[in-house]
Design an enzyme around this catalytic site. Structure first.
Site, PDB file in Angstrom:
ATOM      1  N   VAL A  11     -17.755 -28.219 -23.502  1.00 59.61           N
ATOM      2  CA  VAL A  11     -16.330 -28.249 -23.302  1.00 59.61           C
ATOM      3  C   VAL A  11     -15.627 -28.991 -22.227  1.00 59.61           C
ATOM      4  CG1 VAL A  11     -14.323 -26.932 -23.114  1.00 59.61           C
ATOM      5  CG2 VAL A  11     -16.052 -26.451 -24.856  1.00 59.61           C
ATOM      6  N   ASP A  30     -19.807 -26.964 -11.594  1.00 60.47           N
ATOM      7  CA  ASP A  30     -20.660 -26.051 -12.209  1.00 60.47           C
ATOM      8  C   ASP A  30     -21.592 -25.426 -11.199  1.00 60.47           C
ATOM      9  OD1 ASP A  30     -21.329 -26.196 -15.656  1.00 60.47           O
ATOM     10  OD2 ASP A  30     -22.763 -25.181 -14.206  1.00 60.47           O
ATOM     11  N   THR A  84     -18.467 -17.993 -22.982  1.00 55.54           N
ATOM     12  CA  THR A  84     -17.888 -16.562 -23.271  1.00 55.54           C
ATOM     13  C   THR A  84     -18.683 -15.969 -24.464  1.00 55.54           C
ATOM     14  OG1 THR A  84     -16.387 -17.689 -24.913  1.00 55.54           O
ATOM     15  CG2 THR A  84     -15.305 -16.916 -22.654  1.00 55.54           C
ATOM     16  N   CYS A 256     -20.004 -20.768 -31.089  1.00 59.01           N
ATOM     17  CA  CYS A 256     -18.650 -20.396 -31.943  1.00 59.01           C
ATOM     18  C   CYS A 256     -19.010 -19.715 -32.861  1.00 59.01           C
ATOM     19  CB  CYS A 256     -17.996 -21.801 -32.002  1.00 59.01           C
ATOM     20  SG  CYS A 256     -17.450 -22.713 -30.562  1.00 59.01           S
ATOM     21  N   ARG A 324     -28.455 -22.373 -28.913  1.00 56.00           N
ATOM     22  CA  ARG A 324     -27.735 -21.159 -28.789  1.00 56.00           C
ATOM     23  C   ARG A 324     -27.467 -20.442 -30.311  1.00 56.00           C
ATOM     24  NH1 ARG A 324     -22.847 -22.774 -25.164  1.00 56.00           N
ATOM     25  NH2 ARG A 324     -22.705 -24.450 -26.589  1.00 56.00           N
TER      26      ARG A 324
HETATM   27  N1  LIG Z   1     -19.340 -25.900 -27.509  1.00 56.36           N
HETATM   28  C1  LIG Z   1     -18.189 -25.903 -28.375  1.00 56.36           C
HETATM   29  O1  LIG Z   1     -18.369 -26.619 -29.514  1.00 56.36           O
HETATM   30  C2  LIG Z   1     -17.022 -25.139 -28.018  1.00 56.36           C
HETATM   31  C3  LIG Z   1     -15.987 -25.500 -28.974  1.00 56.36           C
HETATM   32  C4  LIG Z   1     -14.754 -25.188 -28.693  1.00 56.36           C
HETATM   33  C5  LIG Z   1     -14.604 -23.946 -27.668  1.00 56.36           C
HETATM   34  N2  LIG Z   1     -15.788 -23.673 -26.947  1.00 56.36           N
HETATM   35  C6  LIG Z   1     -15.523 -22.488 -25.919  1.00 56.36           C
HETATM   36  O2  LIG Z   1     -15.544 -23.180 -24.672  1.00 56.36           O
HETATM   37  C7  LIG Z   1     -16.086 -22.376 -23.545  1.00 56.36           C
HETATM   38  C8  LIG Z   1     -17.104 -23.009 -23.217  1.00 56.36           C
HETATM   39  O3  LIG Z   1     -18.207 -23.728 -23.895  1.00 56.36           O
HETATM   40  P1  LIG Z   1     -19.406 -24.745 -23.883  1.00 56.36           P
HETATM   41  O4  LIG Z   1     -19.951 -24.871 -25.294  1.00 56.36           O
HETATM   42  O5  LIG Z   1     -18.768 -25.704 -23.104  1.00 56.36           O
HETATM   43  O6  LIG Z   1     -20.407 -24.046 -23.006  1.00 56.36           O
HETATM   44  P2  LIG Z   1     -21.644 -24.405 -22.040  1.00 56.36           P
HETATM   45  O7  LIG Z   1     -22.482 -23.285 -22.003  1.00 56.36           O
HETATM   46  O8  LIG Z   1     -21.796 -25.916 -22.756  1.00 56.36           O
HETATM   47  O9  LIG Z   1     -20.927 -24.955 -20.827  1.00 56.36           O
HETATM   48  C9  LIG Z   1     -20.409 -23.962 -19.903  1.00 56.36           C
HETATM   49  C10 LIG Z   1     -20.911 -24.477 -18.505  1.00 56.36           C
HETATM   50  O10 LIG Z   1     -20.277 -23.344 -17.625  1.00 56.36           O
HETATM   51  C11 LIG Z   1     -21.047 -23.133 -16.716  1.00 56.36           C
HETATM   52  N3  LIG Z   1     -20.789 -21.874 -15.538  1.00 56.36           N
HETATM   53  C12 LIG Z   1     -20.982 -20.817 -16.137  1.00 56.36           C
HETATM   54  N4  LIG Z   1     -20.511 -20.005 -15.285  1.00 56.36           N
HETATM   55  C13 LIG Z   1     -19.999 -20.659 -14.259  1.00 56.36           C
HETATM   56  C14 LIG Z   1     -19.035 -20.385 -13.232  1.00 56.36           C
HETATM   57  N5  LIG Z   1     -18.729 -19.196 -12.968  1.00 56.36           N
HETATM   58  N6  LIG Z   1     -18.564 -21.308 -12.476  1.00 56.36           N
HETATM   59  C15 LIG Z   1     -19.002 -22.586 -12.695  1.00 56.36           C
HETATM   60  N7  LIG Z   1     -19.550 -22.946 -14.055  1.00 56.36           N
HETATM   61  C16 LIG Z   1     -20.032 -22.050 -14.470  1.00 56.36           C
HETATM   62  C17 LIG Z   1     -22.608 -23.186 -17.053  1.00 56.36           C
HETATM   63  O11 LIG Z   1     -23.628 -23.602 -16.104  1.00 56.36           O
HETATM   64  C18 LIG Z   1     -22.249 -24.491 -18.115  1.00 56.36           C
HETATM   65  O12 LIG Z   1     -22.942 -25.638 -17.749  1.00 56.36           O
HETATM   66  C19 LIG Z   1     -16.604 -21.346 -24.474  1.00 56.36           C
HETATM   67  O13 LIG Z   1     -15.753 -20.277 -24.394  1.00 56.36           O
HETATM   68  C20 LIG Z   1     -16.627 -21.497 -26.004  1.00 56.36           C
HETATM   69  O14 LIG Z   1     -16.699 -20.496 -26.742  1.00 56.36           O
HETATM   70  C21 LIG Z   1     -16.918 -24.168 -27.126  1.00 56.36           C
END
Ligand SMILES: NC(=O)c1ccc[n+]([C@@H]2O[C@H](COP(=O)([O-])OP(=O)(O)OC[C@H]3O[C@@H](n4cnc5c(N)ncnc54)[C@H](O)[C@@H]3O)[C@@H](O)[C@H]2O)c1
Length: 404
Positions: A11, A30, A84, A256, A324
């Site tokens: 995201v 990050d 999350t 998700c 995941r």
């Molecule tokens: N992946 C999807 O397709 C998608 C789509 C819509 C919404 N979301 C939502 O978006 C959010 C993020 O999802 P994602 O898929 O991008 O996750 P991800 O795991 O790909 O990325 C999250 C990043 O956050 C970093 N991180 C964790 N804790 C941190 C902190 N305290 N400070 C800085 N960085 C930190 C991690 O190292 C990781 O690189 C979630 O809530 C998810 O449900 C995801």
């Protein structure tokens, strides 16, 4: 405008590129140093993001991937895009969100708009994010929610043409968030409260979870009759209205669909309500790998002891390296427990749990097409006429009929 994005995963990176391309100066934060050093070289794992473009925006200094949270200072907007997940009890794990909030609280000293794109249950923003960001801080914050809807790798729908649901804790916050998102997103829906925006995101993914469960249930029933649920779905979807096509699968995966409905279930319990259908859908989808393993056992004469099975593709969907919650993991476990010797081939995942992807083996007793990435060359199985079962959602045209 200088903006900071906390979390540079699927995201965060997608948003960073979208915002930088529309003229903002983006700090991409990050805690994962390896990810940041890869990104700094233009190397992204997110499907659909153009690596050359990432290198260009880094060179133009409109995108700075970093682990230095002090660089957040001076941002007009800070966006939270951290994971999350669910914990062992399948309940919301907000630790990453809390850590992100604390980093804002520690570093930001000027009035700033805080936006959350992370998915969570209604009230997270007002009751968890806001107080954690504000705790003891001397500056003023405004807050808005804008849940991300990106589908990594989707060629048709992206951050620009997928409408964004937005709501602030104040009208001013909503206005400012809308102004920002309008710079790269064509359509905005102004929700009346952050809780509506948070709930809408949970509804979207729970809708998919429930419909996938329905089709998986139909698949299980049809298998008793020896009928292909895929064909039933294809027949039903010729109705031009009132039906939406969902395909049977070995289960759900990713960050998700298996996760977000659990946030809804948790929230329902929290407010003294029930989410029976959501719970049941979760249960049905979680049972899928076990059911499929049993069907494979039956298909092979009732005994899998020593049977060599290879899976083609183990990621939770085609085109991504994302493991995941991938149901393939559970399928490997189930088949192994039934005595099979299971190996896997996935040119995108490459390595998982310290195991490397093996080449496609034509000598196995059974090939299972689980996630048919474009990058998989099925020739070895085709040429050797390896017995193959196609369990995949996508269509591959090798003459192997769909099993589900
Ligand atoms: N992946 C999807 O397709 C998608 C789509 C819509 C919404 N979301 C939502 O978006 C959010 C993020 O999802 P994602 O898929 O991008 O996750 P991800 O795991 O790909 O990325 C999250 C990043 O956050 C970093 N991180 C964790 N804790 C941190 C902190 N305290 N400070 C800085 N960085 C930190 C991690 O190292 C990781 O690189 C979630 O809530 C998810 O449900 C995801």
């Amino acid at each position: 405008m200088k903006i900071s994005i906390i979390g540079q995963g699927y995201v965060g990176q997608t948003l960073a590129v979208g915002a930088a391309m529309s003229g903002h100066e983006v700090i991409g934060l990050d805690i994962n140093a390896e990810l940041i050093s890869d990104l700094a070289c233009g190397d992204s794992f997110v499907p659909g993001l153009d690596k050359k473009l990432i290198s260009e925006i880094i060179a133009k200094k409109v995108y700075l991937p970093t682990t230095d949270f002090e660089l957040m200072k001076g941002s007009k907007i800070v966006i939270i895009a951290v994971p999350t997940p669910i914990d062992r009890n399948r309940e919301p794990d907000l630790n990453a969100v809390l850590a992100a909030c604390k980093s804002i609280n520690k570093v930001v000293i000027d009035p700033t708009l805080i936006i959350s794109e992370s998915t969570s249950y209604p009230g997270t923003f007002r009751d968890v994010i806001k107080p954690t960001v504000e705790k003891g801080s001397k500056t003023t914050f405004t807050f808005a929610v804008a849940p991300e809807r990106v589908d990594p790798g989707n060629q048709d729908w992206n951050i620009s043409n997928t409408a964004r649901v937005i709501s602030g804790l104040t009208e001013e916050a909503t206005d400012r968030a809308i102004e920002f998102y309008s710079s790269f997103c064509k359509s905005i829906y102004r929700a009346s409260s952050p809780e509506v925006a948070e709930a809408a995101k949970l509804l979207e993914n729970t809708f998919r979870q429930v419909n996938i469960a329905l089709i998986n249930e139909v698949s299980e029933v049809m298998s008793k009759l020896g009928i292909s649920a895929n064909e039933v779905v294809n027949a039903a979807s010729t109705k031009p209205f009132g039906f939406m096509k969902f395909q049977p699968s070995i289960g759900v995966g990713g960050h998700c669909i298996p996760v977000d409905p659990e946030y809804l279930t948790y929230f329902a319990k929290k407010v003294g309500s029930e989410s029976k259908l959501t719970n049941l859908a979760n249960e049905i989808n979680l049972q899928r790998p076990k059911q499929i393993a049993q069907r494979i056992k039956k298909h092979l004469g009732g005994d899998l002891t020593g049977v060599r099975i290879q899976m083609a593709g183990i990621a939770y969907k085609t085109g991504v390296p994302d493991m995941r919650e991938s149901p393939a993991i559970e399928l490997i476990t189930e088949l192994s427990e039934l005595g099979a010797v299971v190996s896997w081939h996935d040119p995108i995942v490459k390595t998982f749990m310290a195991q490397k992807s093996l080449p496609l083996d034509p000598s196995v007793n059974l090939g299972l097409i689980v996630t048919p990435h474009r990058e998989i060359n099925f020739k070895p199985w085709e040429e050797a006429d390896t017995p193959v079962i196609d369990l995949s959602v996508g269509q591959i045209n090798l003459g192997w009929s769909k099993y589900l």
